[in-house]
Design a protein around this motif. Structure first.
Motif, short mmCIF file in Angstrom:
data_model
loop_
_atom_site.label_atom_id
_atom_site.label_comp_id
_atom_site.label_asym_id
_atom_site.label_seq_id
_atom_site.Cartn_x
_atom_site.Cartn_y
_atom_site.Cartn_z
N ALA A 133 -16.13 3.62 -43.83
CA ALA A 133 -15.43 2.46 -43.27
C ALA A 133 -14.09 2.87 -42.68
O ALA A 133 -13.64 2.33 -41.67
N VAL A 134 -13.45 3.85 -43.32
CA VAL A 134 -12.15 4.32 -42.82
C VAL A 134 -12.33 5.21 -41.59
O VAL A 134 -11.66 5.05 -40.57
N ILE A 135 -13.28 6.14 -41.68
CA ILE A 135 -13.54 7.07 -40.57
C ILE A 135 -13.97 6.30 -39.31
O ILE A 135 -13.66 6.69 -38.19
N GLY A 136 -14.65 5.18 -39.51
CA GLY A 136 -15.12 4.37 -38.39
C GLY A 136 -13.99 3.95 -37.45
O GLY A 136 -14.21 3.74 -36.25
N PHE A 137 -12.79 3.86 -37.98
CA PHE A 137 -11.66 3.42 -37.15
C PHE A 137 -10.96 4.57 -36.43
O PHE A 137 -10.00 4.36 -35.69
N LEU A 138 -11.45 5.80 -36.68
CA LEU A 138 -10.78 6.96 -36.10
C LEU A 138 -10.66 6.90 -34.57
O LEU A 138 -9.57 7.15 -34.03
N PRO A 139 -11.75 6.55 -33.83
CA PRO A 139 -11.61 6.55 -32.36
C PRO A 139 -10.51 5.59 -31.88
O PRO A 139 -9.72 5.94 -31.00
N GLN A 140 -10.44 4.40 -32.50
CA GLN A 140 -9.44 3.42 -32.11
C GLN A 140 -8.03 3.99 -32.33
O GLN A 140 -7.14 3.83 -31.49
N MET A 141 -7.87 4.67 -33.46
CA MET A 141 -6.56 5.24 -33.77
C MET A 141 -6.22 6.37 -32.82
O MET A 141 -5.08 6.48 -32.36
N LEU A 142 -7.22 7.21 -32.50
CA LEU A 142 -6.94 8.33 -31.60
C LEU A 142 -6.49 7.83 -30.23
O LEU A 142 -5.54 8.36 -29.65
N VAL A 143 -7.15 6.78 -29.72
CA VAL A 143 -6.78 6.25 -28.40
C VAL A 143 -5.37 5.65 -28.46
O VAL A 143 -4.56 5.85 -27.55
N LEU A 144 -5.06 4.94 -29.54
CA LEU A 144 -3.73 4.34 -29.66
C LEU A 144 -2.66 5.43 -29.80
O LEU A 144 -1.61 5.38 -29.16
N PHE A 145 -2.94 6.45 -30.63
CA PHE A 145 -2.00 7.56 -30.79
C PHE A 145 -1.76 8.26 -29.45
O PHE A 145 -0.64 8.64 -29.13
N LEU A 146 -2.85 8.42 -28.68
CA LEU A 146 -2.74 9.07 -27.37
C LEU A 146 -1.77 8.30 -26.48
O LEU A 146 -0.86 8.88 -25.87
N ALA A 147 -1.95 6.96 -26.45
CA ALA A 147 -1.08 6.12 -25.61
C ALA A 147 0.38 6.22 -26.07
O ALA A 147 1.29 6.37 -25.25
N LEU A 148 0.60 6.16 -27.39
CA LEU A 148 1.97 6.22 -27.91
C LEU A 148 2.59 7.60 -27.67
O LEU A 148 3.77 7.71 -27.35
N CYS A 149 1.77 8.66 -27.80
CA CYS A 149 2.27 10.02 -27.57
C CYS A 149 2.69 10.19 -26.11
O CYS A 149 3.69 10.84 -25.81
N ILE A 150 1.92 9.60 -25.18
CA ILE A 150 2.27 9.70 -23.76
C ILE A 150 3.60 8.99 -23.51
O ILE A 150 4.51 9.53 -22.87
N LEU A 151 3.75 7.78 -24.05
CA LEU A 151 5.01 7.03 -23.88
C LEU A 151 6.19 7.81 -24.43
O LEU A 151 7.27 7.83 -23.87
N GLU A 152 5.95 8.48 -25.57
CA GLU A 152 6.98 9.25 -26.24
C GLU A 152 7.35 10.47 -25.39
O GLU A 152 8.51 10.76 -25.18
N ASP A 153 6.32 11.16 -24.88
CA ASP A 153 6.55 12.42 -24.17
C ASP A 153 7.21 12.21 -22.81
O ASP A 153 8.00 13.05 -22.39
N ILE A 154 6.91 11.11 -22.14
CA ILE A 154 7.54 10.91 -20.83
C ILE A 154 9.00 10.48 -21.00
O ILE A 154 9.77 10.53 -20.05
N GLY A 155 9.38 10.07 -22.19
CA GLY A 155 10.79 9.72 -22.44
C GLY A 155 11.02 8.22 -22.54
O GLY A 155 12.16 7.78 -22.67
N TYR A 156 9.96 7.41 -22.49
CA TYR A 156 10.17 5.96 -22.50
C TYR A 156 10.66 5.46 -23.87
O TYR A 156 11.47 4.53 -23.94
N MET A 157 10.17 6.08 -24.94
CA MET A 157 10.51 5.59 -26.27
C MET A 157 12.02 5.69 -26.55
O MET A 157 12.57 4.88 -27.28
#
Lengths: 51, 721
Positions: free
Chosen positions: B353-377
């Protein structure tokens, strides 16, 4: 005990044992306080990185 | 020869990038100042055992925040054999301010002129040879990101460490130098000879820490300094700072050629900042950016977000073929009922049940990492400063909140970047109100089970986190130990750049791997424990896979669940047990429900887990369940981190009690309001508790701050006198 039960029992013991060993190793190495060994590696004191 | 080399420089000048390049390590690199909050050690590759110590970024050796003290103490007391002072060549004046102070310490120094590729790209140049002559130490132009000049830097640093050629510091003008000489004479023999100049300059600056350590010398120097202060009509630290900047101006004018365009036109970053940090448009843009991320990842209405699509697929895959195949194999091979139950409930139901949410988390982490890396955060922190300040918090509190969206533990620890003790303690107590990665499965569970995968549930969760942090800023400062005004917020905004693919992928996978490892260790063990308590009764009999009735867990859960009935959880003790096991790790809540529900519905498809939850509680109660679990005490690891930052178990206990009480109060309000909107009847006890909560919260928010009132009265009295 059936052969099937014995196989499942071995898998269960190995998995649970592996999880416990991993947690203990993480705790002893001081790399992580929550067990994941990754999320907080940026906040550890003197993280030793071997070549 | 084994030697220790320290890496020191301003925040966000590329120290950790260089550290990773030199040691082969993979420490986290971020496009905002203050990513590194403690020192780290690694062996330099190919440098015969030379050890490199990465330190948190500092602007000067007169530190204000705890992580800056880490750097100062290491440089002065750690006795490194040499220092690599990394200087951002695109911002050389400000960076050289620290360089001059490091040269005063007498530690063999090599200046690494980083980001020289950007300087050249902009049409500028720095004469490294001439700069080296002016500073009296080797200067090596490098690009840490592109690995240019790195080998030469290592050779120079090792040579400096082995040769022990100590810099003598640069003269700061006749008046100051007279005082420095006098101070050096007074402290001779009391401090190491090579560091005598540094201590002398600090005494002249009237640095409180050094003055306290050398009281006699400080007292003797005070009169001499007073004369100079009178002459310049300024304080000593300002006089010394001005002298340093004057010296830097001379050095820079002789060695740096600026790009022609630099002084006349705005950079792209300036133009973007004019929009995204606009005083009115900045906050709606920030909300819009986060909203777009959540809608894209989770979805809205008929639109299925990328993360939800992948998670649905993985959940289905775990259920069938994995779940059905395992169950069939167990049946065919005559595996005993308890072992089948353990595999199906704890392993597949709980961990799955926990592992099932991994793809959703990876996509969200990816989006947040991009925002962080470009300097927006970093801009988001700047924009949020105005809001935070209005509620009695500093904008610097937003950085830990931001880090806390990944994991609460580093979020709490990064409160060390906050100079004010009061701001730091309040932030450490409230940072876990923000949903961390581990709480995402709970959000996705409620959104999927009760709100048709509506992305607004995620936006609600994050907005709720920010609102409660702001409310807490007002409430907590009315406590004596936390009273006071927020410290001023000064933060350097890094230039925007295209996201580094490697950095973004690494950041995403690091967080994803942490999640998987947690699922395979602590959540697996907790699921097995929950399965055991849910499958066996008080006499340790196994009543069968379908029976949770009379189990040990039910007996415990039923007693505690009375507390949560006013929140609309009715007598569903499973929800109470899930919330308690969430203290081990927040994702555990989802795993626990998976374990408990699969007793009744072993053969059902993954979506039916959500269907069971939908029949258990109303959407309003579901939202209250989510609210409580987002805001209540964090996992044990985060409580431990909070203890490290707050110092005592008493403070930690009070912080946890505050979190649980505010979670309960707000969940009751959410439940009652949600029920009225939804057209369902809330529990009478829920209405009573919600009314009491509203009255209490309004009182705590609007009542006068006793300490602020006292401070104002004292100021008025002082003015009157």
């Amino acid at each position: 005990m059936s052969v099937g039960s014995a196989i499942v029992l071995v898998i269960v013991i190995a998995t649970i044992g592996g999880a416990i060993v991993s947690l203990v190793r993480s705790h002893r190495s001081g790399h992580c306080s929550c067990g994941c060994d990754g999320c907080c590696k940026n906040c550890q004191k003197n993280v030793e990185i071997k070549e | 020869m084994p030697c220790t080399i320290a890496l020191a420089g301003n925040p966000n000048c590329g120290k950790t990038t260089l550290f990773n390049k030199l040691t082969g390590a993979s420490q986290r690199v971020g496009n905002w100042p203050g990513v590194t909050i403690d020192r780290k050690t690694g062996k330099i590759r190919g440098a015969d055992g030379a050890e490199l110590v990465d330190t948190p970024g500092i602007y000067s050796l007169s530190p204000y925040s705890p992580e800056e003290i880490v750097t100062r103490n290491f440089l002065l007391e750690g006795n490194p054999d040499a220092v690599i002072n990394i200087v951002d060549a695109t911002n050389i004046e400000r960076n050289l301010f620290l360089t001059l102070q490091i040269l005063d310490t007498g530690i063999p120094t090599v200046v690494a002129l980083n980001m020289m590729d950007t300087v050249r790209k902009n049409g500028g140049s720095v004469n490294a040879q001439k700069l080296s002559e002016k500073l009296g130490c080797p200067v090596i132009p490098i690009s840490a990101l592109k690995s240019e000049g790195v080998d030469e830097l290592v050779k120079a640093a090792v040579a400096a460490a082995e040769g022990g050629l100590r810099p003598t510091g640069l003269p700061l003008g006749d008046g100051i130098e007279r005082l420095v000489s006098s101070a050096e004479e007074t402290i001779s023999g009391k401090v190491p000879d090579e560091k005598k100049r540094w201590y002398a300059v600090k005494l002249v600056e009237l640095d409180p820490t050094v003055s306290e350590a050398l009281p006699e010398a400080a007292a003797k120097l005070k009169e001499e300094c007073a004369e100079l202060e009178k002459e310049y009509d300024d304080s000593m630290d300002s006089i010394v700072s001005d002298a340093r900047y004057e010296l830097i101006g001379t050095i820079v004018s002789d060695t740096v050629t600026r790009p022609v365009s630099e002084e006349h036109t705005d950079t792209v970053s300036d133009r973007i900042d004019r929009i995204v940090t606009h005083r009115i448009a900045g906050i709606p843009i920030f909300i819009g950016v986060l909203g777009a991320v959540f809608l894209g990842v989770i979805g809205f209405g008929d639109f299925v977000g990328i993360g939800t699509y992948l998670t649905d697929w993985l959940n289905g895959f775990i259920e069938n073929p994995i779940g059905t195949s395992v169950e069939e194999w167990c049946a065919d091979n005559d595996v005993s009922d308890p072992l089948t139950g353990l595999i199906m409930s704890a392993f597949i139901g709980g961990v799955g049940a926990v592992i099932g949410f991994l793809p959703q988390m990876l996509v969200l982490f990816l989006a947040l990492c991009i925002l962080e890396d470009i300097g927006y955060m970093a801009r988001a922190a700047f924009v949020m400063d105005r809001v935070f300040r209005f509620f009695g918090l500093s904008g610097k509190s937003f950085i830990p909140v931001l880090v806390g969206t990944g994991c609460g533990v580093p979020g709490i620890m990064s409160t060390r970047t906050i100079e004010s003790d009061r701001d730091r303690r309040i932030t450490a107590m409230t940072v876990t109100f923000m949903p961390c990665g581990a709480k995402l499965p709970i959000i996705a569970l409620i959104a999927g089970a009760l709100f048709d995968n509506n992305g607004f549930v995620a936006l609600f969760a994050y907005a709720l986190g920010i609102v409660v942090i702001l409310m807490s800023g007002i409430i907590l400062k009315k406590w004596k130990s936390l009273a006071g005004s927020p410290a001023p917020f000064i933060m350097e905004l890094p230039p925007y750049h295209l996201p580094s693919i490697l950095n973004v992928i690494k950041g995403t996978l690091d967080r994803g791997w942490a999640f998987v490892k947690k699922a395979g260790t602590i959540i697996l063990l907790a699921s097995v424990f929950v399965w055991f308590l849910a499958s066996y009764d008080g006499s340790f009999n196994y009543p069968g896979a379908d029976a949770t009735t009379d189990s040990i867990l039910q007996s415990i859960g039923e007693v505690i669940s009375i507390i949560f009935q006013p929140l609309g959880w009715e007598d569903h003790w499973e929800l109470t047990v899930g919330s308690i096991t969430g203290l081990i790790a927040k994702e555990n809540l989802v795993g626990t429900l998976g374990t408990l529900f699969s007793f009744d519905e072993v053969s059902e498809a993954g979506e039916e887990y959500w269907a069971i939850l939908a029949t258990y509680i109303t959407p309003a109660a579901g939202l209250a369940f989510l609210t409580f679990n987002l805001l209540c005490a964090p996992c044990f690891a985060a409580i431990g981190a909070m203890h490290r930052e707050l110092g005592t178990w008493k403070s930690t206990g009070m912080a946890v009690a505050y979190q649980c009480m505010i979670a309960y109060a707000i969940a009751s309000i959410v439940y009652v309001i949600g029920s009225f909107i939804d057209g369902t009847s809330p529990e009478i006890s829920g209405i009573v508790i919600a009314v009491i909560s509203v009255v209490a919260l309004v009182y705590l928010l609007v009542s006068k701050d006793p300490f602020m009132t006292k401070a104002k009265a004292a100021r008025r009295e002082a003015v009157a006198q």
